[in-house]
Design an enzyme around this catalytic site. Structure first.
Site, PDB file in Angstrom:
ATOM      1  N   ARG A 110     -13.769 -12.810   6.607  1.00  0.00           N
ATOM      2  CA  ARG A 110     -13.304 -11.485   6.183  1.00  0.00           C
ATOM      3  C   ARG A 110     -13.946 -11.112   4.849  1.00  0.00           C
ATOM      4  NH1 ARG A 110      -6.966 -12.821   4.514  1.00  0.00           N
ATOM      5  NH2 ARG A 110      -7.445 -14.642   3.260  1.00  0.00           N
ATOM      6  N   GLU A 149      -6.135  -7.747  -0.808  1.00  0.00           N
ATOM      7  CA  GLU A 149      -6.612  -8.629  -1.885  1.00  0.00           C
ATOM      8  C   GLU A 149      -8.076  -8.385  -2.256  1.00  0.00           C
ATOM      9  OE1 GLU A 149      -5.702 -12.754  -1.083  1.00  0.00           O
ATOM     10  OE2 GLU A 149      -3.655 -12.495  -1.743  1.00  0.00           O
ATOM     11  N   GLU A 321       3.275 -10.848  -0.584  1.00  0.00           N
ATOM     12  CA  GLU A 321       3.185 -12.079   0.211  1.00  0.00           C
ATOM     13  C   GLU A 321       3.877 -13.177  -0.589  1.00  0.00           C
ATOM     14  OE1 GLU A 321      -0.854 -13.046   1.305  1.00  0.00           O
ATOM     15  OE2 GLU A 321      -1.262 -11.020   2.001  1.00  0.00           O
ATOM     16  N   GLN A 370      -4.292 -21.663  10.915  1.00  0.00           N
ATOM     17  CA  GLN A 370      -3.362 -22.295  11.865  1.00  0.00           C
ATOM     18  C   GLN A 370      -2.446 -23.314  11.196  1.00  0.00           C
ATOM     19  OE1 GLN A 370      -6.251 -25.610  13.859  1.00  0.00           O
ATOM     20  NE2 GLN A 370      -6.231 -23.642  14.829  1.00  0.00           N
ATOM     21  N   HIS A 372      -1.102 -22.790   8.207  1.00  0.00           N
ATOM     22  CA  HIS A 372      -0.303 -22.055   7.216  1.00  0.00           C
ATOM     23  C   HIS A 372       1.079 -21.748   7.783  1.00  0.00           C
ATOM     24  CE1 HIS A 372       0.874 -18.982   4.360  1.00  0.00           C
ATOM     25  NE2 HIS A 372      -0.258 -19.094   3.703  1.00  0.00           N
TER      26      HIS A 372
HETATM   27  C1  GAL Z   1      -3.649 -14.351   1.011  1.00  0.00           C
HETATM   28  C2  GAL Z   1      -4.123 -13.294   1.987  1.00  0.00           C
HETATM   29  C3  GAL Z   1      -3.473 -13.461   3.343  1.00  0.00           C
HETATM   30  C4  GAL Z   1      -3.488 -14.895   3.756  1.00  0.00           C
HETATM   31  C5  GAL Z   1      -2.799 -15.719   2.721  1.00  0.00           C
HETATM   32  C6  GAL Z   1      -2.698 -17.184   3.080  1.00  0.00           C
HETATM   33  O1  GAL Z   1      -4.602 -14.580   0.035  1.00  0.00           O
HETATM   34  O2  GAL Z   1      -3.852 -12.011   1.516  1.00  0.00           O
HETATM   35  O3  GAL Z   1      -4.128 -12.651   4.277  1.00  0.00           O
HETATM   36  O4  GAL Z   1      -4.805 -15.304   3.934  1.00  0.00           O
HETATM   37  O5  GAL Z   1      -3.490 -15.617   1.529  1.00  0.00           O
HETATM   38  O6  GAL Z   1      -2.026 -17.902   2.081  1.00  0.00           O
END
Ligand code: GAL
Length: 627
Positions: A110, A149, A321, A370, A372
């Site tokens: 990405r 991000e 998040e 996978q 996470h």
């Molecule tokens: C962030 C991101 C998410 C995901 C996450 C995993 O940096 O915005 O899309 O990748 O980390 O911890």
């Protein structure tokens, strides 16, 4: 339908495109029953929204949004521009960024785009417009997230032809005249003078380091590119989706663009909180890593809460998040101790978050993440964090928060300060942002409320201002400091540079000379082998030598001076980290009359209005009291 909680919303990041449609209603219902009010979707779904150029497939997303809406959930919809699909990358192969070595950053993960590529900017605007047109007025859509991000995976700087062209235009607009640029940068040195803006290259691939002024200009330019990329989306969203909050999710310990500038165009600044990943990934000591392996260092989350609140226009911020379990991207990825997800959530509330949104709803069994964790396991059953979120939702229901947080200390931080210490560290490990973290930690260990503010912010209402390292000091900032009536702590390198990286004619601290009561006549950085020992503290990494009226306050056994005092102003002449900064800030806090109290190890406090929140990171407990 769950009632929106007045204290703070809870939400989750959800990817309906990952799961069979038959499951969506179950997921939505489980979310609502759990006490979540908000769901964040869509930020990586471009290849499903537009599988081929111009072929827009809305039906699945219409149904997903209806399903979530039917469960009473509010939706934050992401623009999908962090993940341009393959057909687009193939259509415009030069839209990718080039790394510092000039290599393309290819397709297959990405963020493979260059902020300066005009064709990609048009595509980003086109897809944003299409999504906003489709859903902008939908009653379930209460907010938007632009992209995802900015800067993640080190993607702000690009060394592409597109970036070079845009940089030249940016320089021409800033300096107008090439002679002015040559003069400001000191290009007479090493015969680096240019005859036109069109001759200027990007600062990579030089034989030895490029001119620091060249780098600083490139850092500013790269930041401005992010800001204008974001702004283009914000304008479309405001036009087609009036009344909704537009936000972006910032990261932890990330300084690649100026968040004050970005946030000026947003309603809410979000950030992504992964305390365990950050502890593992960043420069914490082995002892801290051992002690807080499953909690995260007690200042990691709070530092960013207070930083981004200070960046956000009107102070509105959210955790977009929140880590719910092991992540997949740090060197080691432990699980949080039971109770930590609750503690992090309530700490966000204590610092004023509007929303905590857990990442992600359900662990996806395929692809890069996978391993996470989510709130649900891959099999759809609750993971350990699920129960903690239920508890938080219940607790929020019974909390009645009123009033603003009391102002204690302001900590001043600007993004250019970190760029300057990265471009020219002069001594290993001397970073403005880590100095800010150390000073923040020192203040927090005293139980004080801290606002991390830009040098342009008002200092009214504070009793103590700490400026860990601010090389460029504007006239306005120095005037505000001169008028400030509380205690002031100023760190090394402050006032040591002009706008274009030159040492001021009157030497450091430049405009702050009168306040500090002296000038820095020599600066040196110290190898870890050279230490000037004080009484329970030490001078390490850096030492400024001062001449003037200021008086020594902390003197090492060998006579080296760590801190100078001039009335209510202290100048920290060594790098503001470790015991010296704890001591010095404790002294300044005492002199300021603030209600400071040394917290015990792992213990942190914040007051917000009529509540006092105490967090014990060692025993994983939270105490909330009415005050
Ligand atoms: C962030 C991101 C998410 C995901 C996450 C995993 O940096 O915005 O899309 O990748 O980390 O911890």
């Amino acid at each position: 339908m769950v009632e929106a909680n007045p204290a703070m919303d809870l939400g989750v990041c959800y990817y309906p495109e990952h799961w069979p449609e038959e499951r969506w209603a179950t997921d939505a219902q489980m979310m609502a029953e759990l006490g979540l009010t908000t769901v964040r979707i869509g930020e990586f779904a471009w290849s499903r929204i537009e599988p081929d150029a111009g072929r827009l497939e809305w039906n699945w997303l219409d149904r997903a949004i209806e399903t979530l809406h039917a469960a009473g959930l509010k939706i934050i919809l992401g623009t999908p521009t962090a993940t341009p699909p393959k057909w687009l990358a193939d259509q415009m192969p030069d839209m990718v960024a080039l790394d510092r070595q000039g290599r393309p950053r290819g397709f297959g993960s990405r963020r493979h785009y260059c902020f300066s590529h005009k064709g990609y900017r048009e595509e980003a605007a086109r897809i944003t417009r299409a999504v906003a047109k489709r859903y902008g007025e939908h009653p379930a859509i209460t907010g938007w997230q632009t992209d995802n991000e900015f800067g993640c995976h080190d993607t702000v700087q690009s060394f592409s032809a597109a970036a070079r062209g845009a940089f030249r235009e940016w320089l021409a607009a800033r300096y107008e005249d090439i002679a002015a640029l040559n003069e400001a940068w000191g290009n007479v040195f090493w015969s680096m003078e240019y005859r036109s803006f069109g001759e200027i290259e990007l600062p990579n691939l030089t034989v030895t380091e490029a001119n620091p002024a060249h780098w600083l200009a490139f850092r500013r330019f790269s930041s401005d590119q992010v800001v204008s990329f974001n702004k283009a989306q914000v304008e479309i969203l405001r036009e087609l989706s009036p009344g909704r909050d537009v936000m972006h999710n910032a990261m932890g310990f990330y300084t690649g663009y100026d968040h004050h500038d970005l946030a000026a165009d947003l309603d809410v600044l979000g950030w992504d909180s992964y305390p365990l990943g950050f502890l593992e990934q960043f420069r914490f000591s082995d002892e801290e890593k051992r002690k807080y392996a499953r909690q995260g260092h007690p200042d990691i989350a709070a530092f960013h809460h207070d930083l981004y609140r200070g960046c956000a226009k009107g102070g509105r911020w959210s955790v977009l998040e929140q880590q719910p379990g092991p992540v997949n991207w740090a060197r080691h990825n432990p699980a949080p101790l039971p109770g930590m997800v609750r503690l992090w959530s309530l700490e966000a509330l204590a610092h004023g978050a509007e929303l905590v949104s857990y990442f992600r709803w359900r662990q996806f069994p395929k692809a890069q993440e996978q391993m996470h964790a989510g709130l649900l396991r891959p099999d759809g059953e609750p993971a350990p964090a699920f129960g903690e979120v239920a508890q938080v939702a219940e607790e929020l229901g019974s909390l009645k928060l009123a009033g603003e947080a009391t102002k204690h200390a302001a900590l001043v931080f600007s993004y250019p300060s970190e760029w300057i210490t990265q471009i020219q560290p002069q001594g290993e490990g001397c970073s403005a942002s880590w100095a800010a973290f150390a000073c923040y930690s020192a203040l927090r260990k005293l139980g004080l409320n801290v606002d991390i503010v830009s040098p342009e912010a008002s200092l009214d209402g504070y009793a103590l201002v700490v400026i860990p390292c601010e090389p460029i000091v504007s006239e306005g900032f120095s005037a505000r400091l001169a008028e400030f009536s509380g205690q002031i702590v100023i760190g090394p390198r402050s006032g040591s540079r002009g706008e274009d990286f030159a040492i001021p004619a009157n030497l450091a601290p430049g405009r702050l000379g009168e306040l500090v009561g002296g000038k820095v006549v020599r600066s040196e950085s110290l190898s870890p082998l050279v230490i000037h020992q004080g009484d329970g503290w030490r001078i390490a990494k850096w030492l400024d030598h001062l001449e003037g009226d200021a008086q020594p306050e902390f003197t090492a056994e060998d006579g080296a001076i760590a801190c100078w005092k001039h009335g209510p102003v202290r100048y920290c002449a060594t790098w503001p980290e470790g015991a010296i900064v704890d001591r010095l800030i404790e002294q300044a806090a005492k002199d300021s009359g603030l209600p400071s109290e040394r917290m015990r190890e792992g213990y942190r406090r914040r007051t917000r209005g009529n509540h006092r929140f105490d967090f014990d990171y060692l025993s994983v407990s939270v105490d909330i009291e009415d005050i």
